[in-house]
Design a protein around this motif. Structure first.
Motif, PDB file in Angstrom:
ATOM      1  N   ALA B 668      72.275 -50.944  -4.218  1.00 27.31           N
ATOM      2  CA  ALA B 668      72.053 -51.902  -4.270  1.00 27.31           C
ATOM      3  C   ALA B 668      70.385 -52.525  -2.728  1.00 27.31           C
ATOM      4  N   LEU B 669      70.269 -51.555  -1.775  1.00 28.26           N
ATOM      5  CA  LEU B 669      69.764 -51.684  -1.183  1.00 28.26           C
ATOM      6  C   LEU B 669      68.518 -51.724  -1.081  1.00 28.26           C
ATOM      7  N   TYR B 670      68.437 -50.408  -2.313  1.00 28.51           N
ATOM      8  CA  TYR B 670      67.259 -49.975  -2.675  1.00 28.51           C
ATOM      9  C   TYR B 670      66.702 -49.405  -3.889  1.00 28.51           C
ATOM     10  N   GLY B 671      67.151 -49.896  -4.951  1.00 30.49           N
ATOM     11  CA  GLY B 671      67.001 -49.834  -6.259  1.00 30.49           C
ATOM     12  C   GLY B 671      66.304 -50.308  -6.386  1.00 30.49           C
ATOM     13  N   GLU B 672      65.421 -50.166  -6.979  1.00 27.72           N
ATOM     14  CA  GLU B 672      63.894 -51.141  -8.239  1.00 27.72           C
ATOM     15  C   GLU B 672      63.258 -49.792  -8.194  1.00 27.72           C
ATOM     16  N   LEU B 673      62.514 -50.665  -9.562  1.00 27.53           N
ATOM     17  CA  LEU B 673      61.718 -50.070 -10.774  1.00 27.53           C
ATOM     18  C   LEU B 673      60.453 -51.417 -11.164  1.00 27.53           C
ATOM     19  N   ALA B 725      80.711 -56.599  -1.902  1.00 29.72           N
ATOM     20  CA  ALA B 725      81.574 -56.523  -1.167  1.00 29.72           C
ATOM     21  C   ALA B 725      79.837 -56.074   0.259  1.00 29.72           C
ATOM     22  N   LEU B 726      79.675 -55.347  -0.014  1.00 32.50           N
ATOM     23  CA  LEU B 726      77.770 -55.218   0.514  1.00 32.50           C
ATOM     24  C   LEU B 726      77.363 -56.861   0.868  1.00 32.50           C
ATOM     25  N   ALA B 727      77.543 -57.720  -0.039  1.00 37.81           N
ATOM     26  CA  ALA B 727      76.446 -58.615   0.283  1.00 37.81           C
ATOM     27  C   ALA B 727      77.352 -59.643   1.219  1.00 37.81           C
ATOM     28  N   ASN B 728      78.139 -59.820   0.532  1.00 33.32           N
ATOM     29  CA  ASN B 728      79.674 -60.307   1.312  1.00 33.32           C
ATOM     30  C   ASN B 728      79.760 -59.915   2.494  1.00 33.32           C
ATOM     31  N   ALA B 729      79.217 -59.003   3.972  1.00 40.54           N
ATOM     32  CA  ALA B 729      79.801 -58.892   4.361  1.00 40.54           C
ATOM     33  C   ALA B 729      78.247 -58.850   4.915  1.00 40.54           C
ATOM     34  N   MET B 730      77.470 -58.636   4.199  1.00 40.04           N
ATOM     35  CA  MET B 730      75.965 -59.047   5.431  1.00 40.04           C
ATOM     36  C   MET B 730      75.714 -60.583   5.613  1.00 40.04           C
ATOM     37  N   TYR B 731      76.886 -61.106   4.774  1.00 38.42           N
ATOM     38  CA  TYR B 731      76.302 -62.701   5.036  1.00 38.42           C
ATOM     39  C   TYR B 731      76.963 -62.909   5.973  1.00 38.42           C
ATOM     40  N   THR B 734      75.275 -61.202   9.141  1.00 39.64           N
ATOM     41  CA  THR B 734      74.181 -62.472   9.547  1.00 39.64           C
ATOM     42  C   THR B 734      73.631 -63.835   9.416  1.00 39.64           C
ATOM     43  N   GLY B 735      74.466 -64.326   8.401  1.00 35.22           N
ATOM     44  CA  GLY B 735      74.825 -65.838   8.553  1.00 35.22           C
ATOM     45  C   GLY B 735      73.466 -66.066   6.951  1.00 35.22           C
ATOM     46  N   LYS B 736      73.029 -64.766   6.310  1.00 31.95           N
ATOM     47  CA  LYS B 736      71.864 -64.940   5.377  1.00 31.95           C
ATOM     48  C   LYS B 736      72.131 -64.288   3.669  1.00 31.95           C
ATOM     49  N   ARG B 737      72.767 -65.524   2.613  1.00 30.69           N
ATOM     50  CA  ARG B 737      73.128 -64.813   1.611  1.00 30.69           C
ATOM     51  C   ARG B 737      72.704 -64.013   0.990  1.00 30.69           C
ATOM     52  N   LEU B 738      72.840 -63.468   0.773  1.00 31.41           N
ATOM     53  CA  LEU B 738      72.195 -62.814  -0.259  1.00 31.41           C
ATOM     54  C   LEU B 738      72.091 -63.041  -1.810  1.00 31.41           C
ATOM     55  N   TYR B 739      71.051 -62.803  -2.843  1.00 32.97           N
ATOM     56  CA  TYR B 739      70.675 -63.336  -3.944  1.00 32.97           C
ATOM     57  C   TYR B 739      69.735 -62.608  -5.431  1.00 32.97           C
ATOM     58  N   PRO B 742      66.795 -55.313  -4.903  1.00 32.01           N
ATOM     59  CA  PRO B 742      67.335 -55.132  -3.652  1.00 32.01           C
ATOM     60  C   PRO B 742      67.742 -56.055  -2.633  1.00 32.01           C
ATOM     61  N   PHE B 743      68.965 -55.889  -2.186  1.00 29.90           N
ATOM     62  CA  PHE B 743      68.844 -56.988  -0.346  1.00 29.90           C
ATOM     63  C   PHE B 743      67.684 -56.531   0.041  1.00 29.90           C
ATOM     64  N   ASN B 744      67.235 -57.861   0.876  1.00 27.36           N
ATOM     65  CA  ASN B 744      66.247 -57.190   1.835  1.00 27.36           C
ATOM     66  C   ASN B 744      66.799 -58.045   2.605  1.00 27.36           C
ATOM     67  N   LEU B 745      66.582 -57.747   3.763  1.00 27.90           N
ATOM     68  CA  LEU B 745      67.457 -58.519   5.387  1.00 27.90           C
ATOM     69  C   LEU B 745      65.636 -59.103   5.902  1.00 27.90           C
ATOM     70  N   ASP B 746      64.493 -58.711   5.540  1.00 29.89           N
ATOM     71  CA  ASP B 746      63.630 -59.161   6.197  1.00 29.89           C
ATOM     72  C   ASP B 746      62.872 -60.806   5.996  1.00 29.89           C
TER      73      ASP B 746
END
Ligand code: FES
Ligand code: FES
Lengths: 152, 746
Positions: B668-673, B725-731, B734-739, B742-746
Motif C-alpha cells: 500500500a505504501l510503496y508497491g508500484e511498477l 484500514a491503513l488509508a482510513n487510519a491515515m485519514y 492527517t485529514g487527507k483521504r488517500l485515493y 501507493p499512498f503518498n502523504l507529500d
C-alpha cells in the motif's frame, strides 16, 4: 583465473576461479554451500549475508579477490549443531514462512548481537534494515532477536 | 462420532497402495526438501515401513511418515496438512515424520498453491486418510485379540481393549493392519475431540531453514549440471530481431547460446500458459557468474511486434480470446486510458432496484475514484528451475505452484507423454501467485532438451522483476446516493483495469443496498498479468472499504456501526440474488475486532482506521492504529479478526496472517511498477521499494473466531483489508483521504 585459499567455516578451501567472482557464487556454485542465498545481486536485499571476520557483509558484491585472509562464516558454519542462540530463538518463535530470506536475516542478527548484546528496537531496526522479507516476518524476527539477546 | 463413507473408492485406494508399495519415491532426491523432516533421532529407526495409503506409512517402531501433498511456499501446508492426517490417525505428533509428496495426480488431488484452498480442499481427504488407517489398525487388533472391533480404542498411537486390559502400539500392529482391505466407511473424530488440530506445532522444516540446508529449487545440483540464463526483451511490445553472440561464445565457461521459442504459435494454451515473451535468448555455461557476465556482453536487436490475438482457457472456464495490442506503453497513458474507458459504455454485471432513480432523488451524492498501479511479485527466490530432458523423459525440480498443469504444458511442448514428465516439488521461496505461470519452467526444459544435459535455469532479479505477470493496474469509481435521512439508498461501482477488471459484483455491499449497479470494463495491454496474493480483492477491498468509511462519515455514523447496520440489512432482508458472503460471519469479525481493539478508546496521539473483507471463503476485519511523523505513517498496532473456520496450526496461522498484514502495508505504501516506452522503470530493489523492518507494525494481534466450520482460506484473506484500514487510519491522522496507491502523504 587465479588461485585462492579461503577460510570458510573454520576449514581451508583452495580454488581456481575468476578473481571478480562474488563470494556468493563461489559459495554456491564452487563449494556447494547453498545456504547463502541470491536475492538481488546488488547489496539491497540481504539474502546473501555472511560474516567476514565476524562482520555482516553482502556476499553478492564482494569479489573473491577481496577476501584475502579474512575468515568467512556462512549460515552452515554459524554453529556446529545449529544451536547458535539466534538459531534457537528463530525456532522458538517459529519465524520462517517461505524461509528464503531467513539465512540472511539470521546472519545479520547474529552479527548485531555479537557487537551489541542488548540492542534497542532502534538498534535492531538499523541492523536489519538491509534484509528484506516479502513474507513479512519482521515482527517475529524482532521478537526472536530479543529472545536471543536474553540468552546470549 | 460421525461415520463417513470414504470418498476414496476401494479401487483407487488399492491402486494407491500398490503404487505406494511399488516404489512411490520414484527418484532419488537431490535436495533435502524431499527428505523426511525428522529431527527425531532419539527413536531407534524403523526396520520396516507399512503403507496404508498414499498419505501415510507406519514403521514397526511406531513412527508414522505422513506425506504432505501440496507444495510449500510459506503457507505452512507442509506442517498443517500432515497435522490433519495425524489427528484422525490418533498418533502423537512427536512420532510423525513429514515428507514432501511427489507430484502424483493419481494419488492426490489439487496439488496446487493457489486461491488459499489447500486446506479447504484437502480437509476431507486428509482426515479420511488418517481415519482409514486408524480403522485398519483397530480391525487388526480386534482380529488378533479376538474381540469386537467396536471395543478397540486408540490413544496417541496405542490400541487398547479395556475389558481384557490388552494394549499394543501402532508399530506392532502395522504389518497386519496394512494387509487388511480398505474400509468403505470410517468414523471421523468430533471437532471437540481434536487435540492436534488447533494446537501450535513448529514448522517441520524449521531446523533445515535456520541451518541453511538445501531446500529450495535454486539449491538443486546434479553432477554435470549446467547453468542457464535467459535474455528477454527489455520492453513490452518488442520481440527478438537478431542476436550477435560471437563475443559471448568465446567467453570463459560459456557452452552455448541459442534462441528458445517458449510456446509455438499454435500451442493450445491453458490459463497458466500466459507467456510474456514468446522468444528469448538462452545462454548456457558452467557457472552462474560466467553466464551472468556473458549476459551483460551479448548484443541483441529487438523490434516492435504487431498486435495479435491469443486464445487461452482460463482455469475452470471456457476458451477465451485475448487481444495483445502493439506499441510501447506508458504509465501516464495508462491512467488516462482508464479514465476514458470508465466513461465509455460498460458491461453491467449486476443491477438491483432502480439505481438511476436513487441517484436522481438523492439528497447527497458522494463520488470517489481509486487507482492502483501494476505490482511485481518480488518473491525473494527469483524464478528458477532444474530440468534434465532426454529423448525418453523429463526430470524437473523446482518451485512451482501448479505443477499438475505445468506437466501438461511440458508434455505438449516437449513432445513427451505426460507419464514421462516427472516434477519434484521443491520448497518455494515465496509464490504469491507468480509461480503459477510456468513459462520459465518450459524454458528450462527446452534449454535442457537442446543441451542434452541437466540444466538449472536462474533468472536474475532484473529478469524476474521486468518479466511480466504483474498484478494489474486498476481503477474503481464508487458513487453513493444518500437520502435526506442519511440512508444509503443507492450504490454504483464502475471498476476496471489493465487488462482485467477487479469487480466482484456479488460481494458486500451488494445485498445490503436497495438500488445497486456494478459495472466493469477493461483496457487491453501487452503487459502481462497474473494472480497476485488475493487477486482483484487486493485492490477492490481498499476502494470499497475506503469509500464506506467516507460514506459513514458523511452520514455521521461510526464506521463499524455503519458496516454492521448494512450487514444486518443483508442478513434480515437481502437485496437481490447470489450474494457471495454470509452476513453474520462478516459481522462476526467486525464485532470481534471492535472488542479486541477496544475500539472507541483510541490511545492518545494515535489514530485508527477499520476495514473488513471477505474472500477465499474467509472473513477478516482489521483495526490499524497509526501515528504520522514527518509525513510518514508509523503503525503502532494492528488488531485483526479472522474467521476461517477451524484453525489447524494456530501459531503458524498467526504467523501467516501477520505476514499478510506486513505485506499489505508494504504494498500500500510503496508497491508500484511504472512503464516508460514499454520498459519497466524499476528492475531491482534499489528502485522497487519493499517494506523493511523499521516500517513494519510494532504490534500485531491476530484473533480467530472460534467455530466448528470446516476450514477455509488463510494465505490471502488477511491481505486485502489492510490497505483500506491503513488509508482510513491515515485519514484520521492527517485529514487527507488517500485515493491512489501507493499512498503518498507529500
Ligand atoms: S543478493 Fe546480496 S544483498 Fe541481495
Ligand atoms: S520468510 Fe519468505 S521472504 Fe522471508
Amino acid at each position: 583465473m587465479a588461485n585462492f585459499n579461503l577460510k570458510i567455516n573454520g576449514k581451508n578451501h583452495q580454488l581456481d576461479v575468476d578473481p571478480a567472482t562474488p563470494v556468493l557464487w563461489v559459495l554456491r556454485d564452487h563449494l556447494h554451500l547453498v545456504g547463502t542465498k541470491y536475492g538481488c545481486g546488488i547489496a539491497q536485499c540481504g539474502a546473501c549475508t555472511i560474516h567476514l571476520d565476524g562482520v555482516a557483509m553482502r556476499s553478492c558484491i564482494i569479489p573473491v579477490s577481496a577476501v584475502r585472509d579474512q575468515a568467512i562464516t556462512t549460515i552452515e558454519g554459524l554453529s556446529e549443531q545449529g544451536d547458535h542462540p539466534v538459531q534457537q530463538a528463530w525456532l522458538e518463535h517459529d519465524v520462517p514462512q517461505c524461509g528464503y530470506c531467513q539465512a540472511g536475516q539470521i546472519m545479520s542478527a547474529a552479527a548485531l548481537l555479537s557487537d551489541n548484546t542488548k540492542p534497542s528496537d532502534e538498534d535492531i531496526d538499523m541492523a536489519m534494515h538491509g534484509n528484506i522479507c516479502r513474507c513479512g516476518t519482521y515482527t517475529r524476527i524482532k521478537a526472536a532477536i530479543k529472545t536471543a539477546a536474553k540468552v546470549g | 462420532m460421525p461415520s463417513v463413507k470414504t470418498s476414496f473408492n476401494r479401487r483407487s485406494f488399492l491402486k494407491t497402495t500398490a503404487i505406494a508399495g511399488g516404489g512411490m519415491m520414484l527418484n532419488f532426491c537431490w535436495f533435502t526438501a524431499c527428505e523426511s523432516s525428522s529431527d527425531k533421532d532419539a527413536a531407534p529407526p524403523a526396520k520396516a515401513w507399512f503403507d496404508f495409503n498414499g498419505y501415510l506409512k507406519i514403521g514397526d517402531n511406531g513412527q508414522v511418515t505422513i506425506m504432505s501433498p501440496n507444495p510449500e511456499g510459506g503457507q505452512n501446508v507442509k506442517t498443517s496438512m500432515p497435522m490433519i492426517v495425524a489427528e484422525e490417525l490418533d498418533v502423537d505428533w512427536k512420532d510423525v515424520i513429514v515428507e514432501q509428496a511427489p507430484l502424483n495426480t493419481e494419488l492426490y488431488s489439487r496439488q496446487f498453491i493457489g486461491g488459499s484452498q489447500a486446506i479447504r480442499h484437502g480437509w476431507n481427504g486428509l482426515r479420511m486418510a488418517g481415519a482409514t488407517a486408524r480403522q485398519m489398525l483397530r480391525e487388526a487388533a480386534a482380529q488378533t485379540w479376538q474381540v469386537p472391533v467396536v471395543e478397540v480404542t486408540t490413544r496417541a498411537g496405542v490400541l487398547h481393549h479395556q475389558a481384557s486390559g490388552q494394549s499394543t502400539s501402532y508399530g506392532e500392529m502395522a504389518a497386519a493392519a496394512a494387509k487388511l482391505p480398505i474400509p468403505e466407511e470410517v468414523q471421523m473424530k468430533e471437532v471437540k475431540a481434536f487435540n492436534i488440530i488447533g494446537s501450535s506445532q513448529k514448522n517441520v522444516d524449521g531446523k533445515k531453514i535456520v541451518t541453511g540446508q538445501p531446500l529450495f529449487g535454486i539449491d538443486t545440483r546434479q553432477e554435470g549440471m549446467l547453468i542457464a540464463m535467459i535474455v528477454h526483451p527489455p520492453a513490452f511490445g518488442v520481440k527478438l530481431k537478431s542476436v550477435d553472440d560471437t563475443a559471448v561464445r568465446a567467453m570463459p565457461g560459456i557452452q552455448d547460446v541459442f534462441t528458445v521459442k517458449v510456446l509455438e504459435d499454435d500451442f493450445e494454451r491453458q490459463h497458466f500458459d500466459t507467456c510474456t515473451f514468446l522468444e528469448v535468448v538462452a545462454i548456457v555455461g558452467n557457472t552462474t557468474w560466467e553466464v551472468m557476465n556473458a549476459k551483460k556482453a551479448i548484443t541483441i536487436e529487438w523490434e516492435p511486434f504487431a498486435a495479435y490475438t491469443e486464445e487461452r482457457t482460463p482455469y475452470g472456464s471456457e476458451k477465451q480470446t485475448f487481444t495483445i495490442p502493439a506499441g510501447l506503453e506508458n504509465s501516464a497513458d495508462h491512467l488516462a486510458r482508464m479514465v476514458e474507458s470508465a466513461a465509455l459504455p460498460r458491461q453491467v454485471v449486476r443491477k438491483d432496484g432502480d439505481p438511476e432513480a436513487a441517484f436522481k432523488n438523492a439528497a447527497k451524492i458522494i463520488e470517489r475514484t481509486y487507482t492502483a498501479p501494476f505490482l511485481a511479485h518480488n518473491c525473494m527466490e527469483p524464478m528458477n528451475f532444474f530440468a534434465h530432458v532426454t529423448a525418453e523423459k523429463a526430470e524437473l525440480i523446482g518451485p512451482l505452484q501448479k505443477a499438475e498443469l505445468t506437466e501438461k504444458t511440458l508434455s505438449a511442448r516437449l513432445g513427451l507423454p505426460v507419464e514421462a514428465i516427472n516434477i519434484q516439488l521443491a520448497r518455494l521461496g515465496g509464490g504469491y501467485g507468480r509461480r503459477s505461470y510456468a513459462h520459465w519452467v518450459v524454458e528450462a526444459a527446452l534449454i535442457s532438451q537442446k543441451m542434452n544435459a541437466p540444466v538449472k535455469l536462474i533468472y536474475t532479479r532484473e529478469d524476474d522483476m521486468t518479466g511480466g505477470i504483474y498484478r494489474p493496474a486498476y481503477q474503481a469509481t464508487y458513487r453513493a446516493a444518500i437520502d435526506a435521512d442519511n440512508n444509503l439508498t443507492g450504490l454504483h461501482i464502475n471498476a476496471g483495469g489493465i487488462p482485467e477488471s477487479p469487480l466482484y459484483a456479488n460481494r458486500f455491499p451488494a445485498g445490503a443496498v436497495d438500488n445497486y449497479l456494478a459495472e466493469s470494463w477493461i483496457v487491453n495491454s501487452n503487459i502481462t498479468i497474473g494472480s497476485f496474493r488475493a487477486p482483484r480483492s487486493n485492490f477492490i477491498a481498499c476502494a470499497e472499504q475506503s469509500f464506506l468509511d467516507e460514506v459513514a462519515e458523511a452520514v455521521g455514523t461510526d464506521p463499524i456501526d455503519f458496516r454492521l447496520a448494512l450487514l444486518q440489512r443483508a442478513k434480515d432482508k437481502p437485496v437481490g440474488e447470489n450474494n457471495d458472503y454470509d452476513a453474520e460471519r462478516y459481522a462476526g469479525v467486525l464485532e470481534l475486532v471492535r472488542d479486541q481493539s477496544d475500539w472507541g478508546n483510541t490511545p492518545a496521539n494515535t489514530h485508527r482506521g477499520v476495514a473488513a473483507y471477505y474472500c477465499h471463503n474467509s472473513y477478516s476485519a482489521q483495526v490499524l492504529e497509526v501515528k504520522v511523523e514527518d509525513n510518514k505513517p508509523i503503525v503502532e498496532r494492528v488488531s485483526c479478526a479472522i474467521d476461517c473456520g477451524i484453525v489447524i496450526n494456530l501459531d503458524a496461522a498467526i504467523n501467516l496472517s501477520e505476514g499478510a498484514i506486513v505485506d499489505g502495508i508494504g504494498n500500500a505504501l510503496y508497491g508500484e511498477l511504472t512503464f516508460k516506452d514499454g520498459v519497466p522503470e524499476k528492475n531491482n530493489f534499489h528502485q522497487y521499494r519493499m517494506i523493511r523492518m523499521s516500517e513494519a507494525p510494532k504490534k500485531i494481534a491476530i484473533h480467530f473466531v472460534q467455530n466448528d466450520i470446516d476450514p477455509t482460506g488463510l494465505g490471502e484473506p488477511a491481505f486485502p483489508p489492510v490497505f483500506g484500514a491503513l488509508a482510513n487510519a491515515m485519514y484520521q491522522a492527517t485529514g487527507k483521504r488517500l485515493y491512489d496507491q501507493p499512498f503518498n502523504l507529500d
